[in-house]
Design an enzyme around this catalytic site. Structure first.
Site, PDB file in Angstrom:
ATOM      1  N   ASP A 100      14.758  32.216  63.771  1.00  0.00           N
ATOM      2  CA  ASP A 100      14.126  32.478  64.998  1.00  0.00           C
ATOM      3  C   ASP A 100      14.952  33.522  65.978  1.00  0.00           C
ATOM      4  O   ASP A 100      14.762  33.352  67.193  1.00  0.00           O
ATOM      5  CB  ASP A 100      13.962  31.127  65.764  1.00  0.00           C
ATOM      6  CG  ASP A 100      14.963  30.416  65.810  1.00  0.00           C
ATOM      7  OD1 ASP A 100      16.258  30.927  65.955  1.00  0.00           O
ATOM      8  OD2 ASP A 100      14.965  29.113  66.163  1.00  0.00           O
ATOM      9  N   GLU A 122      12.567  28.973  56.767  1.00  0.00           N
ATOM     10  CA  GLU A 122      12.828  27.813  57.955  1.00  0.00           C
ATOM     11  C   GLU A 122      11.444  28.422  59.100  1.00  0.00           C
ATOM     12  O   GLU A 122      11.571  28.414  59.988  1.00  0.00           O
ATOM     13  CB  GLU A 122      13.893  28.156  58.890  1.00  0.00           C
ATOM     14  CG  GLU A 122      14.072  26.740  59.822  1.00  0.00           C
ATOM     15  CD  GLU A 122      15.353  27.075  60.582  1.00  0.00           C
ATOM     16  OE1 GLU A 122      16.424  26.721  60.174  1.00  0.00           O
ATOM     17  OE2 GLU A 122      15.353  27.589  61.651  1.00  0.00           O
ATOM     18  N   GLU A 136      13.535  31.949  71.373  1.00  0.00           N
ATOM     19  CA  GLU A 136      13.418  31.668  69.913  1.00  0.00           C
ATOM     20  C   GLU A 136      12.053  31.289  69.644  1.00  0.00           C
ATOM     21  O   GLU A 136      11.529  31.348  68.490  1.00  0.00           O
ATOM     22  CB  GLU A 136      14.384  30.450  69.385  1.00  0.00           C
ATOM     23  CG  GLU A 136      15.822  30.943  69.229  1.00  0.00           C
ATOM     24  CD  GLU A 136      16.649  31.029  70.469  1.00  0.00           C
ATOM     25  OE1 GLU A 136      16.156  30.563  71.688  1.00  0.00           O
ATOM     26  OE2 GLU A 136      17.783  31.362  70.554  1.00  0.00           O
ATOM     27  N   HIS A 213      25.305  26.645  72.983  1.00  0.00           N
ATOM     28  CA  HIS A 213      25.032  28.230  73.210  1.00  0.00           C
ATOM     29  C   HIS A 213      23.652  28.749  73.747  1.00  0.00           C
ATOM     30  O   HIS A 213      23.540  29.829  74.048  1.00  0.00           O
ATOM     31  CB  HIS A 213      25.327  28.791  72.256  1.00  0.00           C
ATOM     32  CG  HIS A 213      24.310  28.635  71.080  1.00  0.00           C
ATOM     33  ND1 HIS A 213      22.932  29.454  70.936  1.00  0.00           N
ATOM     34  CD2 HIS A 213      24.366  27.841  69.839  1.00  0.00           C
ATOM     35  CE1 HIS A 213      22.530  28.910  69.985  1.00  0.00           C
ATOM     36  NE2 HIS A 213      23.129  28.176  69.160  1.00  0.00           N
ATOM     37  N   ARG A 215      20.398  29.837  75.689  1.00  0.00           N
ATOM     38  CA  ARG A 215      20.174  30.393  76.995  1.00  0.00           C
ATOM     39  C   ARG A 215      19.551  29.678  78.268  1.00  0.00           C
ATOM     40  O   ARG A 215      20.005  29.922  79.143  1.00  0.00           O
ATOM     41  CB  ARG A 215      19.179  31.660  76.813  1.00  0.00           C
ATOM     42  CG  ARG A 215      19.832  32.989  76.262  1.00  0.00           C
ATOM     43  CD  ARG A 215      18.971  34.011  75.687  1.00  0.00           C
ATOM     44  NE  ARG A 215      19.768  35.334  75.281  1.00  0.00           N
ATOM     45  CZ  ARG A 215      20.681  35.469  74.505  1.00  0.00           C
ATOM     46  NH1 ARG A 215      20.635  34.733  73.474  1.00  0.00           N
ATOM     47  NH2 ARG A 215      21.216  36.562  74.455  1.00  0.00           N
ATOM     48  N   HIS A 245      31.476  29.230  71.389  1.00  0.00           N
ATOM     49  CA  HIS A 245      30.336  30.320  71.046  1.00  0.00           C
ATOM     50  C   HIS A 245      30.981  31.695  71.622  1.00  0.00           C
ATOM     51  O   HIS A 245      31.604  31.543  72.973  1.00  0.00           O
ATOM     52  CB  HIS A 245      29.178  30.013  71.513  1.00  0.00           C
ATOM     53  CG  HIS A 245      28.009  31.178  70.686  1.00  0.00           C
ATOM     54  ND1 HIS A 245      28.047  32.266  71.272  1.00  0.00           N
ATOM     55  CD2 HIS A 245      27.313  30.926  69.821  1.00  0.00           C
ATOM     56  CE1 HIS A 245      26.991  32.819  70.499  1.00  0.00           C
ATOM     57  NE2 HIS A 245      26.491  31.969  69.636  1.00  0.00           N
TER      58      HIS A 245
HETATM   59  C1  UD1 Z   1      21.819  34.348  69.158  1.00  0.00           C
HETATM   60  C2  UD1 Z   1      20.691  33.858  68.786  1.00  0.00           C
HETATM   61  C3  UD1 Z   1      20.097  32.502  68.950  1.00  0.00           C
HETATM   62  C4  UD1 Z   1      20.918  31.824  67.895  1.00  0.00           C
HETATM   63  C5  UD1 Z   1      22.414  32.233  68.255  1.00  0.00           C
HETATM   64  C6  UD1 Z   1      23.197  31.494  67.044  1.00  0.00           C
HETATM   65  C7  UD1 Z   1      18.816  35.580  69.759  1.00  0.00           C
HETATM   66  C8  UD1 Z   1      17.917  35.907  70.998  1.00  0.00           C
HETATM   67  N1  UD1 Z   1      19.720  34.606  70.144  1.00  0.00           N
HETATM   68  O1  UD1 Z   1      22.282  34.020  70.313  1.00  0.00           O
HETATM   69  O2  UD1 Z   1      18.690  32.188  68.715  1.00  0.00           O
HETATM   70  O3  UD1 Z   1      20.815  30.459  68.032  1.00  0.00           O
HETATM   71  O4  UD1 Z   1      22.534  33.475  68.091  1.00  0.00           O
HETATM   72  O5  UD1 Z   1      24.748  31.446  67.541  1.00  0.00           O
HETATM   73  O6  UD1 Z   1      18.469  35.995  68.596  1.00  0.00           O
HETATM   74  N2  UD1 Z   1      29.392  37.679  70.639  1.00  0.00           N
HETATM   75  C9  UD1 Z   1      30.141  38.001  69.999  1.00  0.00           C
HETATM   76  N3  UD1 Z   1      30.712  38.021  68.688  1.00  0.00           N
HETATM   77  C10 UD1 Z   1      30.006  37.498  67.889  1.00  0.00           C
HETATM   78  C11 UD1 Z   1      28.581  36.841  68.453  1.00  0.00           C
HETATM   79  C12 UD1 Z   1      28.453  36.856  69.479  1.00  0.00           C
HETATM   80  O7  UD1 Z   1      31.240  38.596  70.910  1.00  0.00           O
HETATM   81  O8  UD1 Z   1      30.272  37.233  66.578  1.00  0.00           O
HETATM   82  C13 UD1 Z   1      28.857  37.829  71.931  1.00  0.00           C
HETATM   83  C14 UD1 Z   1      28.538  39.256  72.333  1.00  0.00           C
HETATM   84  O9  UD1 Z   1      28.974  39.544  73.644  1.00  0.00           O
HETATM   85  C15 UD1 Z   1      26.905  39.398  72.177  1.00  0.00           C
HETATM   86  C16 UD1 Z   1      26.720  37.910  72.725  1.00  0.00           C
HETATM   87  O10 UD1 Z   1      27.785  36.999  72.218  1.00  0.00           O
HETATM   88  O11 UD1 Z   1      26.595  40.221  72.936  1.00  0.00           O
HETATM   89  C17 UD1 Z   1      25.392  37.373  72.371  1.00  0.00           C
HETATM   90  O12 UD1 Z   1      24.874  37.506  71.282  1.00  0.00           O
HETATM   91  P1  UD1 Z   1      23.428  37.336  70.815  1.00  0.00           P
HETATM   92  O13 UD1 Z   1      23.144  37.445  69.313  1.00  0.00           O
HETATM   93  O14 UD1 Z   1      22.585  38.331  71.578  1.00  0.00           O
HETATM   94  O15 UD1 Z   1      22.975  35.997  71.454  1.00  0.00           O
HETATM   95  P2  UD1 Z   1      23.537  34.356  71.010  1.00  0.00           P
HETATM   96  O16 UD1 Z   1      23.612  33.829  72.304  1.00  0.00           O
HETATM   97  O17 UD1 Z   1      24.645  34.672  70.349  1.00  0.00           O
HETATM   98  N1  UDP Z   2      29.172  26.474  62.844  1.00  0.00           N
HETATM   99  C1  UDP Z   2      30.402  27.077  62.151  1.00  0.00           C
HETATM  100  N2  UDP Z   2      31.509  27.345  62.987  1.00  0.00           N
HETATM  101  C2  UDP Z   2      31.352  26.697  64.462  1.00  0.00           C
HETATM  102  C3  UDP Z   2      30.315  26.191  64.935  1.00  0.00           C
HETATM  103  C4  UDP Z   2      29.290  26.241  64.144  1.00  0.00           C
HETATM  104  O1  UDP Z   2      30.135  27.848  60.965  1.00  0.00           O
HETATM  105  O2  UDP Z   2      32.485  26.854  65.102  1.00  0.00           O
HETATM  106  C5  UDP Z   2      27.948  26.535  61.973  1.00  0.00           C
HETATM  107  C6  UDP Z   2      27.097  24.756  62.113  1.00  0.00           C
HETATM  108  O3  UDP Z   2      27.617  24.177  60.903  1.00  0.00           O
HETATM  109  C7  UDP Z   2      25.645  25.353  61.908  1.00  0.00           C
HETATM  110  C8  UDP Z   2      25.670  26.843  62.442  1.00  0.00           C
HETATM  111  O4  UDP Z   2      26.920  27.325  62.525  1.00  0.00           O
HETATM  112  O5  UDP Z   2      25.522  25.717  60.427  1.00  0.00           O
HETATM  113  C9  UDP Z   2      24.847  26.708  63.809  1.00  0.00           C
HETATM  114  O6  UDP Z   2      25.156  28.154  64.385  1.00  0.00           O
HETATM  115  P1  UDP Z   2      24.761  28.184  65.958  1.00  0.00           P
HETATM  116  O7  UDP Z   2      25.011  26.739  66.527  1.00  0.00           O
HETATM  117  O8  UDP Z   2      25.470  29.337  66.598  1.00  0.00           O
HETATM  118  O9  UDP Z   2      23.026  28.338  65.893  1.00  0.00           O
HETATM  119  P2  UDP Z   2      21.813  27.809  65.974  1.00  0.00           P
HETATM  120  O10 UDP Z   2      21.949  26.758  64.747  1.00  0.00           O
HETATM  121  O11 UDP Z   2      21.577  27.067  67.364  1.00  0.00           O
HETATM  122  O12 UDP Z   2      20.874  28.627  65.729  1.00  0.00           O
END
Ligand code: UD1
Ligand code: UDP
Length: 373
Positions: A100, A122, A136, A213, A215, A245
């Protein structure tokens, strides 16, 4: 044999990679009639690369899109624009997406524009509230509308799709391949085929593992969660570990508020093997993550979900996951109950697998093969 079918997996974030890697690997091992290729949007960068390394997946296309503090609109626009030449360059028979995220929704839309059928892994999770989780829930609804094949993890997810008019013959209850991932890693750790991480600060006290994490929790919710942890960490019988995160809206306030609090370990995001290992060693988990809500019941670990609603009701109904909101008092109260009341703790530690039996990727690969045959 007819010509080899071209299947493109598109994903961008950590959870998508964890849940699609077992499917990619299975398809490559067991489906010679399919060429499975991988395009990462890199909506996440470091957190995605950790998973690619862990599952030894080398992407065929890397759009390398992440920018610090990206907005929803910007990342959506960049994915659509950068993915289109990849979709155009081969006669893809199918695109596979998961979950999602913005990558899921934008890749589905881009594929639709190019007339490529989409398989959604999923599928069918719903809260029924477009504001939770945001964005999402909308991403799921849009993706379902665009998909040709729907791989629902549970019967409940299947019912949600049927209620929206999805053709019955296009929905398959497969389980979630995230359970394939967690069970295989946990088993390899248990058998010593994968090595446990050495954390010098782990000292045998009850370990609370935290992630957050969403929003919806930015701002006050994160403040409330931090306040609850600062209070719980004052107990002499617990220690807290939080792999934070990388989203700046999360790691900024969390580091500022909890960086110097004794008894709380703020960690960088852990690679998947290390995180599964940490879950195995935990007493309980506090999280708003979707994936962790699914994984923890398979490991027999109680989860307090720091959200007001969940699209994963199965474990809540079974009593091993409880919703506590992003509210300091409720988090402290429910965590304290689990720490002090042994009977309540035991009730929540029953091992069960409502989200899969560890064989979802086999089913999904076979169903895609049959669809394309
Ligand atoms: C995203 C997804 C969310 C998912 C989550 C899993 C969307 C809108 N959100 O949220 O559904 O549950 O990932 O973790 O698709 N960043 C880094 N390094 C990384 C990853 C993220 O620096 O490896 C920082 C960056 O500044 C980036 C920000 O996090 O711009 C937000 O990342 P983004 O993928 O837009 O949103 P998430 O909150 O990570
Ligand atoms: N996870 C990981 N390292 C971490 C925290 C979580 O590998 O430090 C794994 C966790 O086991 C799960 C997935 O990341 O499989 C969850 O990711 P996240 O919480 O970022 O996203 P969501 O599941 O909420 O979309």
């Amino acid at each position: 044999m007819d010509s080899v079918k071209q299947v493109l997996f598109v994903f961008g974030t950590r959870p998508e990679a964890i849940k699609l890697s077992p499917v990619v690997r299975r398809m490559r091992q067991a489906c010679p009639e399919i060429a499975a290729r991988v395009c990462v949007t890199a909506q996440h960068r470091e957190m995605l690369d950790q998973v690619l390394d862990c599952f030894e997946i080398r992407p065929d296309f890397d759009l390398d899109l992440m920018t610090p503090g990206q907005t929803l609109a910007a990342v959506t626009a960049r994915i659509l624009t950068a993915l289109d030449p990849v979709l155009e360059r081969e006669p893809w028979d199918m695109v596979v997406v998961q979950g999602d995220t913005t990558t899921t929704m934008a890749a589905s839309l881009g594929s639709f524009y190019r007339g490529i059928p989409v398989a959604h892994v999923e599928a069918g999770l719903r809260t029924g509230d477009l504001a939770q989780p945001f964005p999402e829930e909308l991403n799921r609804v849009v993706t379902s509308r665009l998909a040709a094949l729907h791989f629902a993890p549970t019967e409940g997810a299947r019912s949600n799709l049927l209620a929206e008019g999805t053709p019955e013959g296009r929905i398959f209850v497969t389980g979630n391949p995230g359970i394939d991932a967690v069970l295989s890693v946990a088993e390899a750790l248990g058998q010593g085929r994968l090595t446990s991480r050495d954390w010098p600060w782990l000292d045998g006290r009850k370990l609370i593992v935290v992630t957050a994490h969403r929003r919806e929790s930015f701002g006050d919710g994160i403040e409330q969660i931090c306040g609850a942890l600062a209070e719980l960490a004052r107990r002499p019988d617990v220690q807290v570990a939080w792999p934070v995160h990388r989203n700046p809206r999360v790691c900024g306030p969390v580091t500022e508020r909890l960086g110097d609090v004794p008894n709380i370990q703020l960690l960088d995001p852990l690679d998947y093997v290390a995180f599964v290992d940490l879950m195995r060693r935990s007493h309980l988990l506090l999280t708003d993550s979707g994936g962790i809500q699914e994984e923890a019941p398979s490991l027999g670990k109680p989860v307090l979900v720091m959200r007001e609603s969940t699209e994963r009701p199965e474990a809540v109904d079974a009593g091993t996951v409880k919703l506590v909101g992003a509210d300091s008092c409720r988090i402290v109260c429910e965590a304290t109950r689990l720490l002090d009341d042994e009977a309540e703790y035991c009730r929540m530690t029953r091992i069960h697998n409502p989200y899969g039996d560890g064989h979802a990727s086999e089913r999904i690969a076979a169903l895609i093969g049959r669809y394309l045959a």
